[in-house]
Design a protein around this motif. Structure first.
Motif, PDB file in Angstrom:
ATOM      1  N   VAL A 113     -27.701 -11.771  -8.694  1.00  0.00           N
ATOM      2  CA  VAL A 113     -27.444 -11.246  -7.343  1.00  0.00           C
ATOM      3  C   VAL A 113     -27.036  -9.776  -7.385  1.00  0.00           C
ATOM      4  O   VAL A 113     -27.676  -8.933  -6.738  1.00  0.00           O
ATOM      5  CB  VAL A 113     -26.386 -12.099  -6.618  1.00  0.00           C
ATOM      6  N   PRO A 114     -25.969  -9.388  -8.117  1.00  0.00           N
ATOM      7  CA  PRO A 114     -25.659  -7.961  -8.178  1.00  0.00           C
ATOM      8  C   PRO A 114     -26.751  -7.141  -8.847  1.00  0.00           C
ATOM      9  O   PRO A 114     -26.913  -5.959  -8.538  1.00  0.00           O
ATOM     10  CB  PRO A 114     -24.348  -7.904  -8.987  1.00  0.00           C
ATOM     11  N   THR A 115     -27.493  -7.765  -9.765  1.00  0.00           N
ATOM     12  CA  THR A 115     -28.588  -7.040 -10.415  1.00  0.00           C
ATOM     13  C   THR A 115     -29.644  -6.619  -9.403  1.00  0.00           C
ATOM     14  O   THR A 115     -30.081  -5.462  -9.373  1.00  0.00           O
ATOM     15  CB  THR A 115     -29.231  -7.909 -11.511  1.00  0.00           C
ATOM     16  N   VAL A 116     -30.068  -7.553  -8.559  1.00  0.00           N
ATOM     17  CA  VAL A 116     -31.070  -7.234  -7.538  1.00  0.00           C
ATOM     18  C   VAL A 116     -30.526  -6.187  -6.570  1.00  0.00           C
ATOM     19  O   VAL A 116     -31.225  -5.231  -6.204  1.00  0.00           O
ATOM     20  CB  VAL A 116     -31.501  -8.508  -6.787  1.00  0.00           C
ATOM     21  N   LEU A 117     -29.260  -6.348  -6.155  1.00  0.00           N
ATOM     22  CA  LEU A 117     -28.647  -5.376  -5.261  1.00  0.00           C
ATOM     23  C   LEU A 117     -28.557  -3.999  -5.927  1.00  0.00           C
ATOM     24  O   LEU A 117     -28.773  -2.967  -5.289  1.00  0.00           O
ATOM     25  CB  LEU A 117     -27.249  -5.846  -4.849  1.00  0.00           C
ATOM     26  N   ASN A 118     -28.233  -4.002  -7.217  1.00  0.00           N
ATOM     27  CA  ASN A 118     -28.105  -2.732  -7.927  1.00  0.00           C
ATOM     28  C   ASN A 118     -29.450  -2.039  -8.095  1.00  0.00           C
ATOM     29  O   ASN A 118     -29.537  -0.812  -8.028  1.00  0.00           O
ATOM     30  CB  ASN A 118     -27.457  -2.962  -9.294  1.00  0.00           C
ATOM     31  N   ILE A 119     -30.502  -2.819  -8.326  1.00  0.00           N
ATOM     32  CA  ILE A 119     -31.839  -2.219  -8.392  1.00  0.00           C
ATOM     33  C   ILE A 119     -32.156  -1.538  -7.062  1.00  0.00           C
ATOM     34  O   ILE A 119     -32.638  -0.399  -7.018  1.00  0.00           O
ATOM     35  CB  ILE A 119     -32.895  -3.293  -8.724  1.00  0.00           C
ATOM     36  N   GLY A 120     -31.847  -2.237  -5.957  1.00  0.00           N
ATOM     37  CA  GLY A 120     -32.094  -1.661  -4.647  1.00  0.00           C
ATOM     38  C   GLY A 120     -31.298  -0.398  -4.397  1.00  0.00           C
ATOM     39  O   GLY A 120     -31.832   0.612  -3.919  1.00  0.00           O
ATOM     40  N   GLN A 121     -29.995  -0.416  -4.762  1.00  0.00           N
ATOM     41  CA  GLN A 121     -29.182   0.771  -4.500  1.00  0.00           C
ATOM     42  C   GLN A 121     -29.550   1.921  -5.431  1.00  0.00           C
ATOM     43  O   GLN A 121     -29.518   3.085  -5.028  1.00  0.00           O
ATOM     44  CB  GLN A 121     -27.685   0.447  -4.605  1.00  0.00           C
ATOM     45  N   ASN A 122     -29.919   1.626  -6.679  1.00  0.00           N
ATOM     46  CA  ASN A 122     -30.291   2.706  -7.597  1.00  0.00           C
ATOM     47  C   ASN A 122     -31.600   3.374  -7.200  1.00  0.00           C
ATOM     48  O   ASN A 122     -31.741   4.598  -7.301  1.00  0.00           O
ATOM     49  CB  ASN A 122     -30.392   2.175  -9.033  1.00  0.00           C
ATOM     50  N   VAL A 123     -32.558   2.578  -6.766  1.00  0.00           N
ATOM     51  CA  VAL A 123     -33.796   3.168  -6.253  1.00  0.00           C
ATOM     52  C   VAL A 123     -33.471   4.029  -5.032  1.00  0.00           C
ATOM     53  O   VAL A 123     -33.987   5.141  -4.871  1.00  0.00           O
ATOM     54  CB  VAL A 123     -34.826   2.081  -5.905  1.00  0.00           C
ATOM     55  N   GLY A 124     -32.571   3.513  -4.167  1.00  0.00           N
ATOM     56  CA  GLY A 124     -32.162   4.283  -2.999  1.00  0.00           C
ATOM     57  C   GLY A 124     -31.478   5.580  -3.364  1.00  0.00           C
ATOM     58  O   GLY A 124     -31.769   6.645  -2.806  1.00  0.00           O
ATOM     59  N   TRP A 125     -30.554   5.517  -4.334  1.00  0.00           N
ATOM     60  CA  TRP A 125     -29.848   6.725  -4.753  1.00  0.00           C
ATOM     61  C   TRP A 125     -30.791   7.719  -5.440  1.00  0.00           C
ATOM     62  O   TRP A 125     -30.686   8.937  -5.210  1.00  0.00           O
ATOM     63  CB  TRP A 125     -28.702   6.370  -5.696  1.00  0.00           C
ATOM     64  N   ALA A 126     -31.695   7.228  -6.279  1.00  0.00           N
ATOM     65  CA  ALA A 126     -32.651   8.131  -6.914  1.00  0.00           C
ATOM     66  C   ALA A 126     -33.498   8.831  -5.850  1.00  0.00           C
ATOM     67  O   ALA A 126     -33.764  10.042  -5.937  1.00  0.00           O
ATOM     68  CB  ALA A 126     -33.546   7.360  -7.882  1.00  0.00           C
ATOM     69  N   THR A 127     -33.903   8.060  -4.845  1.00  0.00           N
ATOM     70  CA  THR A 127     -34.677   8.635  -3.742  1.00  0.00           C
ATOM     71  C   THR A 127     -33.865   9.695  -3.014  1.00  0.00           C
ATOM     72  O   THR A 127     -34.367  10.807  -2.731  1.00  0.00           O
ATOM     73  CB  THR A 127     -35.093   7.524  -2.758  1.00  0.00           C
ATOM     74  N   MET A 128     -32.603   9.379  -2.700  1.00  0.00           N
ATOM     75  CA  MET A 128     -31.754  10.321  -1.986  1.00  0.00           C
ATOM     76  C   MET A 128     -31.510  11.590  -2.799  1.00  0.00           C
ATOM     77  O   MET A 128     -31.445  12.699  -2.251  1.00  0.00           O
ATOM     78  CB  MET A 128     -30.423   9.653  -1.627  1.00  0.00           C
ATOM     79  N   GLU A 129     -31.368  11.445  -4.124  1.00  0.00           N
ATOM     80  CA  GLU A 129     -31.163  12.627  -4.961  1.00  0.00           C
ATOM     81  C   GLU A 129     -32.382  13.540  -4.931  1.00  0.00           C
ATOM     82  O   GLU A 129     -32.258  14.765  -4.832  1.00  0.00           O
ATOM     83  CB  GLU A 129     -30.865  12.196  -6.408  1.00  0.00           C
ATOM     84  N   ILE A 130     -33.555  12.945  -5.012  1.00  0.00           N
ATOM     85  CA  ILE A 130     -34.770  13.762  -4.959  1.00  0.00           C
ATOM     86  C   ILE A 130     -34.914  14.408  -3.584  1.00  0.00           C
ATOM     87  O   ILE A 130     -35.342  15.564  -3.465  1.00  0.00           O
ATOM     88  CB  ILE A 130     -36.005  12.896  -5.302  1.00  0.00           C
ATOM     89  N   ILE A 131     -34.508  13.690  -2.534  1.00  0.00           N
ATOM     90  CA  ILE A 131     -34.555  14.262  -1.186  1.00  0.00           C
ATOM     91  C   ILE A 131     -33.634  15.472  -1.077  1.00  0.00           C
ATOM     92  O   ILE A 131     -34.015  16.519  -0.533  1.00  0.00           O
ATOM     93  CB  ILE A 131     -34.164  13.199  -0.132  1.00  0.00           C
ATOM     94  N   VAL A 132     -32.411  15.346  -1.583  1.00  0.00           N
ATOM     95  CA  VAL A 132     -31.472  16.456  -1.452  1.00  0.00           C
ATOM     96  C   VAL A 132     -31.911  17.651  -2.289  1.00  0.00           C
ATOM     97  O   VAL A 132     -31.713  18.807  -1.899  1.00  0.00           O
ATOM     98  CB  VAL A 132     -30.035  16.023  -1.818  1.00  0.00           C
ATOM     99  N   ILE A 133     -32.544  17.392  -3.439  1.00  0.00           N
ATOM    100  CA  ILE A 133     -33.080  18.489  -4.247  1.00  0.00           C
ATOM    101  C   ILE A 133     -34.169  19.228  -3.483  1.00  0.00           C
ATOM    102  O   ILE A 133     -34.162  20.468  -3.375  1.00  0.00           O
ATOM    103  CB  ILE A 133     -33.632  17.955  -5.587  1.00  0.00           C
ATOM    104  N   SER A 134     -35.113  18.487  -2.928  1.00  0.00           N
ATOM    105  CA  SER A 134     -36.213  19.114  -2.207  1.00  0.00           C
ATOM    106  C   SER A 134     -35.737  19.790  -0.929  1.00  0.00           C
ATOM    107  O   SER A 134     -36.227  20.862  -0.557  1.00  0.00           O
ATOM    108  CB  SER A 134     -37.306  18.090  -1.893  1.00  0.00           C
TER     109      SER A 134
END
Length: 446
Positions: A113-134
């Protein structure tokens, strides 16, 4: 207590370079190559982020004053740093990545359960980091270059995730000094501007500001053991994570507060660019920002390996990196504050429960093998902490917020003004885990 792995038996056929890099699968023991300085530099770099001023600006507008905002930042980052350091202990002690370590808390099946949630949040955070860079790059060079920076940031982050330990050593040797110079410059320029005040049209109060600060720091707790499993000592793992990330987060959140108060803008990235030589300092931070995206991409691969232990992490990293890059190209940051609150409501109580169990109940002895069984008490404590978070702060928009506001009304519950949702979730989680855990220890498996 050992992780369900087999040692690498290749002997002298394994090169020294390979031995100094993270294993490709979960079936190989991790090398213990990172000392205190390596980890301190890594966590400091992760704490120095363009998201820092953005979060600090949110704290400023949430609290409505510079003094309250700075106090909320110190309190929130302090709470988050302690939980982050405790999370680093999990990896240093067990040698397991973060979500594999959760087997010791929730059992092999429960950790899904936390693994699936963590995959979702990490993909989200990676996306947000790339957004803020751009987004920051566009503020410097123009909208026409946005996709160039999206793709470039995604590609570099993915390459770093392929060689994570080498990337950590690179951060220590090179980026930390450039980032410190850029940081000092930005602080001097911002503080030299006259004070114009903080907007008060969206004030929620002191504790919601604390919650934002806690959420920003605790978002790295589900990643900590992915790196601390390579630490040479438990002390180095705890102190480097809590001090490195905590102090850097306080500084950069504070920069956002001062940017709002002295530059008169809530769009702090654009405001910083307009400073004399601000574009140069921001360009240095843009390069450094990639390490946050890298950390999230790499930790996603570690979470995936909890589900599929024999998958080559390099292949997973490439897939995740491409996904985050594409998402970053088509989304914006309009839901960032809601994103932080949602992350906080899930992972703040989880890692409070984990810290309480690890330190006070299980006495740092976790079974992280593939045969570890589900433990009921941590699940109950996590659920109680999650509910406490939602009851104190149901949110402001959407069906989700409406549901929890309805629960508050049905229970006749009104949160006291001195209580924040993160503090409530941590307090309830730790209390339930410690009391029930000790009561059931020795009679059941908890």
């Amino acid at each position: 207590m050992a992780i369900d792995v087999r040692s690498d038996q290749t002997g002298t056929s394994t090169t020294d370079r390979a031995a100094r890099e993270a294993p490709l699968t979960l079936t190989t023991d991790p090398p213990r190559t990172l000392g205190f300085v390596d980890q301190l530099a890594m966590w400091g770099n992760l704490g120095i982020s363009l998201f820092g001023p953005i979060t600090g600006a949110l704290v400023a507008t949430t609290t409505g004053s510079v003094g309250l905002a700075l106090l909320a930042i110190v309190v929130g980052c302090g709470i988050g740093a302690v939980l982050l350091g405790a999370s680093a202990l999990f990896g240093a002690t067990t040698g397991a990545p973060a979500m594999v370590a959760m087997r010791g808390l929730l059992g092999r099946r429960g950790s899904v359960v936390p693994t699936v949630l963590n995959i979702g949040q990490n993909v989200g955070w990676a996306t947000m980091e790339i957004i803020v860079i751009s987004t920051a790059a566009v503020a410097v060079v123009g909208e026409a270059w946005r996709w160039v920076f999206v793709v470039g940031a995604g590609a570099v982050a993915t390459l770093m995730a392929v060689r994570p330990l080498g990337s950590v050593r690179l951060l220590r040797k090179v980026m930390v000094w450039l980032v410190l110079a850029a940081s000092v410059f930005l602080f001097v320029e911002v503080l030299a501007r006259p004070h114009v005040g903080v907007p008060t049209d969206a004030v929620l109060g002191f504790w919601p500001g604390v919650d934002l600060a806690v959420a920003g720091v605790i978002s790295f707790a589900p990643l900590a053991a992915d790196y601390s499993r390579h630490s040479r000592s438990r002390k180095a793992a705890f102190s480097s994570a809590s001090l490195g990330y905590g102090l850097a987060a306080v500084a950069y959140y504070a920069l956002g507060v001062f940017a709002v108060a002295n530059l008169g803008a809530t769009d702090v990235i654009t405001a910083l660019v307009t400073l004399p030589a601000g574009a140069i300092a921001l360009a240095i931070l843009l390069v450094d920002e990639v390490d946050e995206a890298f950390a999230n991409v790499y930790s996603t691969t570690m979470s995936v390996q909890n589900l599929f232990p024999t998958l080559d992490r390099r292949i997973v990293a490439v897939v995740i990196g491409v996904l985050a890059t594409l998402l970053a190209g088509f989304f914006d940051m309009s839901q960032y504050q809601s994103f932080l609150y949602l992350i906080g409501s899930v992972f703040v109580p989880l890692f409070a429960v984990a810290a309480a169990d690890f330190l006070f109940v299980s006495r740092q002895r976790w079974d992280v093998s593939a045969t570890s069984r589900l433990r009921v008490v941590p699940v109950v404590a996590w659920a109680c902490g999650f509910v406490a978070y939602q009851l104190v702060y149901p949110g402001t928009v959407g069906v989700w917020a409406g549901f929890w506001s309805g629960v508050d009304t049905a229970l006749g519950f009104t949160a006291p003004t001195w209580l924040g949702s993160s503090v409530a979730a941590i307090g309830v989680s730790v209390l339930v885990m410690t009391v029930l855990g000790r009561l059931t220890r020795g009679r059941t498996r908890g």
